[in-house]
Design an enzyme around this catalytic site. Structure first.
Site, PDB file in Angstrom:
ATOM      1  N   SER A  49       0.814  -1.222   0.000  1.00  0.00           N
ATOM      2  CA  SER A  49       0.000   0.000   0.000  1.00  0.00           C
ATOM      3  C   SER A  49       0.845   1.268   0.000  1.00  0.00           C
ATOM      4  O   SER A  49       0.430   2.298  -0.530  1.00  0.00           O
ATOM      5  CB  SER A  49      -0.965   0.006   1.184  1.00  0.00           C
ATOM      6  OG  SER A  49      -0.258  -0.022   2.409  1.00  0.00           O
ATOM      7  N   CYS A  82      -6.608  -7.269   0.436  1.00  0.00           N
ATOM      8  CA  CYS A  82      -5.402  -7.015   1.224  1.00  0.00           C
ATOM      9  C   CYS A  82      -4.926  -5.563   1.045  1.00  0.00           C
ATOM     10  O   CYS A  82      -5.550  -4.654   1.563  1.00  0.00           O
ATOM     11  CB  CYS A  82      -4.329  -8.046   0.867  1.00  0.00           C
ATOM     12  SG  CYS A  82      -3.082  -8.207   2.138  1.00  0.00           S
ATOM     13  N   HIS A 174      -6.446 -13.286   0.360  1.00  0.00           N
ATOM     14  CA  HIS A 174      -6.215 -13.348  -1.090  1.00  0.00           C
ATOM     15  C   HIS A 174      -6.942 -14.546  -1.715  1.00  0.00           C
ATOM     16  O   HIS A 174      -6.329 -15.580  -1.938  1.00  0.00           O
ATOM     17  CB  HIS A 174      -4.715 -13.539  -1.356  1.00  0.00           C
ATOM     18  CG  HIS A 174      -3.873 -12.347  -1.090  1.00  0.00           C
ATOM     19  ND1 HIS A 174      -3.482 -11.473  -2.075  1.00  0.00           N
ATOM     20  CD2 HIS A 174      -3.324 -11.890   0.052  1.00  0.00           C
ATOM     21  CE1 HIS A 174      -2.724 -10.521  -1.554  1.00  0.00           C
ATOM     22  NE2 HIS A 174      -2.608 -10.755  -0.262  1.00  0.00           N
ATOM     23  N   GLU A 176      -7.672 -15.028  -4.685  1.00  0.00           N
ATOM     24  CA  GLU A 176      -7.166 -15.305  -6.043  1.00  0.00           C
ATOM     25  C   GLU A 176      -6.038 -16.329  -6.050  1.00  0.00           C
ATOM     26  O   GLU A 176      -5.706 -16.864  -7.105  1.00  0.00           O
ATOM     27  CB  GLU A 176      -6.721 -13.996  -6.720  1.00  0.00           C
ATOM     28  CG  GLU A 176      -5.408 -13.391  -6.247  1.00  0.00           C
ATOM     29  CD  GLU A 176      -5.474 -12.690  -4.905  1.00  0.00           C
ATOM     30  OE1 GLU A 176      -6.539 -12.695  -4.265  1.00  0.00           O
ATOM     31  OE2 GLU A 176      -4.437 -12.155  -4.471  1.00  0.00           O
TER      32      GLU A 176
HETATM   33  N1  GLN Z   1       1.320  -5.369   4.067  1.00  0.00           N
HETATM   34  C1  GLN Z   1       0.921  -4.801   2.828  1.00  0.00           C
HETATM   35  C2  GLN Z   1       0.596  -3.319   2.995  1.00  0.00           C
HETATM   36  O1  GLN Z   1       0.533  -2.828   4.065  1.00  0.00           O
HETATM   37  C3  GLN Z   1      -0.277  -5.522   2.227  1.00  0.00           C
HETATM   38  C4  GLN Z   1       0.109  -6.922   1.866  1.00  0.00           C
HETATM   39  C5  GLN Z   1      -0.721  -7.574   0.807  1.00  0.00           C
HETATM   40  O2  GLN Z   1      -1.448  -6.922   0.043  1.00  0.00           O
HETATM   41  N2  GLN Z   1      -0.588  -8.863   0.699  1.00  0.00           N
HETATM   42  O3  GLN Z   1       0.361  -2.659   2.040  1.00  0.00           O
END
Ligand code: GLN
Length: 221
Positions: A49, A82, A174, A176
């Site tokens: 992110s 996520c 996830h 997918e």
């Molecule tokens: N830890 C990641 C974040 O904070 C997210 C991880 C993921 O999308 N698998 O952006």
């Protein structure tokens, strides 16, 4: 047939495209604003992110995020997995990093610990299936709190891991990367339903960012 875009600026977009295609959707990668033109729904995949927050300031792709915000506020279904759930959240614990700030949830990043604590857990999602779902958590966030307009769809001991607010759907996990298509099937149905009822809504002209102290994605430095 519905057209579902998968944001492909970073993260595991290819797996989503494959799964959507296997469900009969017309699925394709989205990297530029104009590619959103014929999209009925959008997936924002997992990834990092803080990276997507930085991408948001690059002038060349700047408008894609504003267009996504406008389309989402006009009712286009958006599903964030996520990292996608972090990018959709109005609040991120201890952070003002750039985000779309569309959904009334507060998330905690990396709530399960670092990569080595990534795991699979069976999760009950009664709205989707009687069978537990094999949820894969990879440096996953949890939803700490949400407003009453957000429907909690699944929880694990660490917190909320799936929720829906009208046309917005998020999972910490996830789907997918599993062979199980139930969550994608649910999202495809959301897109089909929204497409059937579109035309009854008036388009939204302006976007309000929330919380007011949050930095709009276009203004991060
Ligand atoms: N830890 C990641 C974040 O904070 C997210 C991880 C993921 O999308 N698998 O952006």
């Amino acid at each position: 047939m519905v057209n579902i875009g998968v944001l492909a600026l970073q993260g595991d977009f290819a797996e989503h495209i494959e799964m959507l295609a296997s469900l009969g959707a017309n699925a394709f990668a989205i990297r530029r604003d104009e590619e959103l033109a014929n999209v009925d729904g959008l997936i924002i995949p997992g990834g990092e992110s803080t990276t997507i927050a930085k991408l948001a300031i690059e002038a060349s792709i700047d408008t894609i995020f504003n267009t996504i915000q406008k389309m989402a506020l006009s009712g286009m279904p958006v599903y964030g997995t996520c990292m996608g759930s972090i990018f959709l959240a109005k609040e991120i614990e201890g952070s003002q990093q750039g985000r779309l700030a569309l959904m009334d949830i507060k998330v905690r990043r990396n709530a399960f610990g670092p990569q080595k604590f990534s795991s699979e857990q069976l999760v009950e999602i009664p709205e989707i299936s009687n069978e537990p779902f094999p949820a894969v958590f990879i440096r996953a966030p949890i939803i700490l709190t949400c407003k009453p307009n957000v429907k909690v769809m699944a929880k694990v001991p660490q917190g909320i891991v799936m929720a829906r607010q009208d046309n917005l759907l998020v999972t910490s996990f996830h789907p997918e990367v599993t062979g199980n298509k139930a969550v994608h099937q649910y999202f495809v149905k959301m897109v089909q339903d929204a497409k059937k009822s579109s035309g009854s809504k008036s388009p939204i002209e302006s976007v309000t960012f929330y919380p007011e102290t949050a930095i709009p994605v276009t203004q991060i430095s």
